[in-house]
Design a protein around this motif. Structure first.
Motif, PDB file in Angstrom:
ATOM      1  N   ALA A  55      40.440  43.635  57.958  1.00 58.16           N
ATOM      2  CA  ALA A  55      40.425  43.427  57.152  1.00 58.16           C
ATOM      3  C   ALA A  55      38.905  42.936  57.423  1.00 58.16           C
ATOM      4  O   ALA A  55      38.794  41.876  58.159  1.00 58.16           O
ATOM      5  CB  ALA A  55      41.086  42.744  56.670  1.00 58.16           C
ATOM      6  N   VAL A  56      38.185  43.300  56.582  1.00 58.70           N
ATOM      7  CA  VAL A  56      36.333  43.295  56.473  1.00 58.70           C
ATOM      8  C   VAL A  56      36.224  42.222  55.248  1.00 58.70           C
ATOM      9  O   VAL A  56      36.106  42.127  54.005  1.00 58.70           O
ATOM     10  CB  VAL A  56      35.626  44.164  56.297  1.00 58.70           C
ATOM     11  CG1 VAL A  56      34.193  43.278  56.774  1.00 58.70           C
ATOM     12  CG2 VAL A  56      35.726  44.930  58.014  1.00 58.70           C
ATOM     13  N   LEU A  57      35.855  41.056  55.232  1.00 63.47           N
ATOM     14  CA  LEU A  57      35.349  39.790  54.378  1.00 63.47           C
ATOM     15  C   LEU A  57      33.991  40.247  54.258  1.00 63.47           C
ATOM     16  O   LEU A  57      33.298  39.136  54.752  1.00 63.47           O
ATOM     17  CB  LEU A  57      35.778  38.417  54.285  1.00 63.47           C
ATOM     18  CG  LEU A  57      35.008  37.069  53.773  1.00 63.47           C
ATOM     19  CD1 LEU A  57      36.285  37.871  51.950  1.00 63.47           C
ATOM     20  CD2 LEU A  57      35.476  36.583  53.713  1.00 63.47           C
ATOM     21  N   ARG A  58      33.050  40.849  53.210  1.00 68.40           N
ATOM     22  CA  ARG A  58      31.840  40.584  52.903  1.00 68.40           C
ATOM     23  C   ARG A  58      31.059  39.879  51.699  1.00 68.40           C
ATOM     24  O   ARG A  58      30.144  39.068  52.604  1.00 68.40           O
ATOM     25  CB  ARG A  58      31.343  41.826  52.127  1.00 68.40           C
ATOM     26  CG  ARG A  58      31.402  43.568  53.320  1.00 68.40           C
ATOM     27  CD  ARG A  58      31.919  44.731  53.188  1.00 68.40           C
ATOM     28  NE  ARG A  58      32.094  46.088  53.701  1.00 68.40           N
ATOM     29  CZ  ARG A  58      30.898  45.751  55.251  1.00 68.40           C
ATOM     30  NH1 ARG A  58      30.011  45.235  55.307  1.00 68.40           N
ATOM     31  NH2 ARG A  58      31.261  46.749  55.493  1.00 68.40           N
ATOM     32  N   ARG A  59      32.081  39.095  50.724  1.00 67.67           N
ATOM     33  CA  ARG A  59      31.067  37.436  50.791  1.00 67.67           C
ATOM     34  C   ARG A  59      32.510  37.138  50.169  1.00 67.67           C
ATOM     35  O   ARG A  59      33.400  37.129  50.052  1.00 67.67           O
ATOM     36  CB  ARG A  59      31.325  38.944  49.088  1.00 67.67           C
ATOM     37  CG  ARG A  59      30.029  38.038  47.489  1.00 67.67           C
ATOM     38  CD  ARG A  59      29.046  38.549  47.652  1.00 67.67           C
ATOM     39  NE  ARG A  59      29.625  40.295  46.423  1.00 67.67           N
ATOM     40  CZ  ARG A  59      30.466  39.606  45.395  1.00 67.67           C
ATOM     41  NH1 ARG A  59      29.877  37.975  44.980  1.00 67.67           N
ATOM     42  NH2 ARG A  59      30.314  40.674  43.711  1.00 67.67           N
TER      43      ARG A  59
ATOM     44  N   HIS B 251      46.083  29.212  54.942  1.00 69.42           N
ATOM     45  CA  HIS B 251      44.766  28.255  53.931  1.00 69.42           C
ATOM     46  C   HIS B 251      43.371  28.447  54.613  1.00 69.42           C
ATOM     47  O   HIS B 251      42.536  28.414  53.736  1.00 69.42           O
ATOM     48  CB  HIS B 251      45.625  26.673  53.523  1.00 69.42           C
ATOM     49  CG  HIS B 251      44.735  26.180  51.888  1.00 69.42           C
ATOM     50  ND1 HIS B 251      46.006  26.305  51.044  1.00 69.42           N
ATOM     51  CD2 HIS B 251      43.447  26.661  51.561  1.00 69.42           C
ATOM     52  CE1 HIS B 251      44.963  26.511  49.599  1.00 69.42           C
ATOM     53  NE2 HIS B 251      43.672  26.949  50.520  1.00 69.42           N
ATOM     54  N   SER B 252      42.932  28.251  56.007  1.00 68.52           N
ATOM     55  CA  SER B 252      41.593  28.219  56.434  1.00 68.52           C
ATOM     56  C   SER B 252      41.184  29.745  56.182  1.00 68.52           C
ATOM     57  O   SER B 252      39.634  29.616  56.060  1.00 68.52           O
ATOM     58  CB  SER B 252      41.207  28.062  57.774  1.00 68.52           C
ATOM     59  OG  SER B 252      42.908  26.337  57.986  1.00 68.52           O
ATOM     60  N   ASP B 253      41.571  30.944  56.036  1.00 70.07           N
ATOM     61  CA  ASP B 253      41.478  31.508  55.680  1.00 70.07           C
ATOM     62  C   ASP B 253      41.137  31.964  54.532  1.00 70.07           C
ATOM     63  O   ASP B 253      39.766  32.645  54.038  1.00 70.07           O
ATOM     64  CB  ASP B 253      42.199  33.062  55.892  1.00 70.07           C
ATOM     65  CG  ASP B 253      43.138  32.798  57.448  1.00 70.07           C
ATOM     66  OD1 ASP B 253      42.310  33.399  58.456  1.00 70.07           O
ATOM     67  OD2 ASP B 253      44.386  33.251  58.147  1.00 70.07           O
ATOM     68  N   LEU B 254      41.595  31.456  53.317  1.00 67.77           N
ATOM     69  CA  LEU B 254      41.652  31.467  51.635  1.00 67.77           C
ATOM     70  C   LEU B 254      40.470  30.707  51.555  1.00 67.77           C
ATOM     71  O   LEU B 254      40.093  30.907  50.856  1.00 67.77           O
ATOM     72  CB  LEU B 254      42.743  30.700  51.600  1.00 67.77           C
ATOM     73  CG  LEU B 254      42.890  30.645  50.185  1.00 67.77           C
ATOM     74  CD1 LEU B 254      43.041  32.383  48.797  1.00 67.77           C
ATOM     75  CD2 LEU B 254      44.355  29.988  49.445  1.00 67.77           C
ATOM     76  N   SER B 255      40.142  29.360  53.058  1.00 61.05           N
ATOM     77  CA  SER B 255      39.384  29.171  52.140  1.00 61.05           C
ATOM     78  C   SER B 255      37.686  29.413  52.888  1.00 61.05           C
ATOM     79  O   SER B 255      36.835  29.166  52.358  1.00 61.05           O
ATOM     80  CB  SER B 255      38.819  27.347  53.104  1.00 61.05           C
ATOM     81  OG  SER B 255      39.878  26.701  52.662  1.00 61.05           O
ATOM     82  N   VAL B 256      37.954  30.223  53.780  1.00 55.03           N
ATOM     83  CA  VAL B 256      37.067  31.300  53.916  1.00 55.03           C
ATOM     84  C   VAL B 256      37.260  32.389  52.469  1.00 55.03           C
ATOM     85  O   VAL B 256      35.058  32.856  51.659  1.00 55.03           O
ATOM     86  CB  VAL B 256      36.393  31.947  54.556  1.00 55.03           C
ATOM     87  CG1 VAL B 256      35.361  32.448  55.314  1.00 55.03           C
ATOM     88  CG2 VAL B 256      37.170  31.358  56.463  1.00 55.03           C
ATOM     89  N   ILE B 257      37.166  32.839  51.784  1.00 50.73           N
ATOM     90  CA  ILE B 257      37.566  33.766  50.921  1.00 50.73           C
ATOM     91  C   ILE B 257      36.759  33.044  48.968  1.00 50.73           C
ATOM     92  O   ILE B 257      36.283  33.636  48.906  1.00 50.73           O
ATOM     93  CB  ILE B 257      38.638  34.126  50.451  1.00 50.73           C
ATOM     94  CG1 ILE B 257      39.526  34.722  52.525  1.00 50.73           C
ATOM     95  CG2 ILE B 257      38.433  35.321  49.242  1.00 50.73           C
ATOM     96  CD1 ILE B 257      40.776  35.269  52.093  1.00 50.73           C
TER      97      ILE B 257
END
Ligand SMILES: NC(=O)c1ccc[n+]([C@@H]2O[C@H](COP(=O)([O-])OP(=O)(O)OC[C@H]3O[C@@H](n4cnc5c(N)ncnc54)[C@H](O)[C@@H]3O)[C@@H](O)[C@H]2O)c1
Ligand SMILES: [Zn+2]
Ligand SMILES: [Zn+2]
Length: 377
Positions: free
Chosen positions: A6-10, A49-55
């Motif tokens: 799963a890649v977060l690009r933006r 939630h720390s992943d969500l805070s990056v998203i």
């Protein structure tokens, strides 16, 4: 090797994420482990939630990135000099790698590892390298040295803790963040003693783990605060003596009343400076406020300065539960096995990697505790 990840690009794409798909499931290239590194087949990874805070961009990280920092897996390949591991070992990841040589590491505070913090900020592994590349040849950053939302990952051996292989992966993953952070905030940061009063503000995966930790320490009274009634109900089942709706304007006064003048320890696990102020206001003279939540960096928190002195109040930050992961994870696992830390109650959903965006919608709406991605054999 080719790996689905799963890649977060933006950062900052609009919710609902099931529509905007900030995380794309891609086939990416993972290079073999270098010296001091391990390749791990990921078995389970939790949504924090720390992943969500990056998203959502409130906790910015280098982009693009393979996300995920709470995970467990099986070692499949060992780089040179990665001593202490064998193929087939089960591991949980620490989301701060521990170099073992800097001043904080030498002083038994590996959570503050200087080389680990720098590697994490730069989105690379402790050894300096990066192992991810997308189909177009672009390098992808590592997330906190873990990048658990992937079928396989490469980590520094100093990010891995061996665990009992009999522990089911969906439970084992939780120890990597929610349990290490929440229980550690109580045990290591606050150092709660039996009979001391504790209030936990925010009952997500981290806050409920703190509640379980406080229960295991025989905290009394044990007060739980959240805005979600289902979480308050669960807190009561897990041993909270009083459960309070944070939307009630008299909530802080009620905490103070139930604890006869304020709690000895208030744990903030929301990530809001307003809640931190409430937690501080709920402590008694001589009380300690432990803040675990991670608000966006522009947030400020102020207190009457004199109250720190004349009332001997303390405010303490707690990162990764002020843990010594090699000591604490096996201890917490043993407590779980003995029935003294029922962390299985934190698991609310199991999902395949493809549903990760919908999972973050649930987390953002407050409808989930820990959701765990399971990777098929
Ligand atoms: N310090 C660390 O090492 C560390 C590690 C992991 C997570 N975190 C941070 O801890 C926080 C909690 O993480 P989580 O994964 O448990 O999140 P979560 O979203 O699962 O839980 C947050 C909880 O706070 C509740 N809440 C929201 N507003 C509230 C209010 N005004 N008063 C009381 N409760 C309220 C929500 O209903 C929810 O139950 C986040 O900020 C996260 O980034 C810190
Ligand atoms: Zn986390
Ligand atoms: Zn170090």
């Amino acid at each position: 090797m080719k790996v689905r990840a799963a890649v977060l690009r933006r950062m900052g794409m609009p919710a609902p994420y099931a529509d905007s798909q900030p995380l794309s499931i891609e086939s990416v290239e993972l290079s073999p482990p270098g010296p001091g590194e391990l390749c791990v087949r990921v078995l389970a990874a939790g949504l924090c939630h720390s992943d969500l805070s990056v998203i959502d961009g409130s906790r910015p990280r280098p982009m693009p990135m393979v996300l995920g920092h709470e995970a467990t897996g099986e070692v499949v390949e060992i780089g040179d000099d990665a001593v202490g591991f064998a193929v087939g070992d089960r591991v949980v990841f620490s989301f701060v790698p521990m170099c073992g040589r800097c001043e904080p590491c030498e002083c038994a505070r590996p959570v503050l590892c200087e080389a680990g913090a720098q590697a994490n900020a730069e989105g690379r592994l402790l050894g300096g390298g990066g192992h991810w590349r997308d189909a177009g040849g672009i390098d992808l950053a590592h997330h906190l040295g873990v990048s658990g939302f992937a079928e396989y990952t490469v980590v520094s051996a100093r990010s891995a803790i061996r665990i009992d292989p009999a522990l089911s992966p969906e439970i084992a993953a939780l120890f990597g963040c929610a349990v290490m952070t929440g229980v550690g905030a109580v045990v290591n940061t606050a150092r709660v003693m039996p009979g001391e009063s504790v209030a936990v503000f925010g009952l997500g995966g981290v806050g409920l783990a703190a509640l379980l930790g406080a229960r295991a320490c025989s905290a009394f009274p044990l007060i739980a605060v959240d805005v979600a009634t289902d979480k308050l109900r669960l807190a009561q089942e897990l041993g909270a003596t009083h459960c309070l709706d944070a939307r009630d304007p008299h909530m802080v006064a009620a905490v103070r009343e139930f604890s006869r003048g304020g709690v000895q320890h208030a744990i903030e696990s929301v990530g809001s400076e307003q809640v931190l102020a409430q937690a501080y206001a709920a402590t008694r003279r001589g009380g300690t406020t432990v803040t675990v939540g991670l608000p966006s960096p522009d947030r400020r928190f102020s207190v009457p300065a004199v109250s720190l002195v004349a009332e001997e109040r303390t405010v303490k930050g707690s990162y990764m539960g002020s843990a010594v992961p090699l000591r604490d994870i096996p201890r917490y696992v043993a407590l779980y096995r003995a029935g003294l830390l029922p962390v299985d109650r934190l698991l609310s959903h199991r999902l395949p990697l493809e549903q990760v965006n919908a999972g973050f919608d649930r987390l953002a709406r407050g409808e989930a505790l820990r959701q765990v991605i399971l990777f098929p054999d």
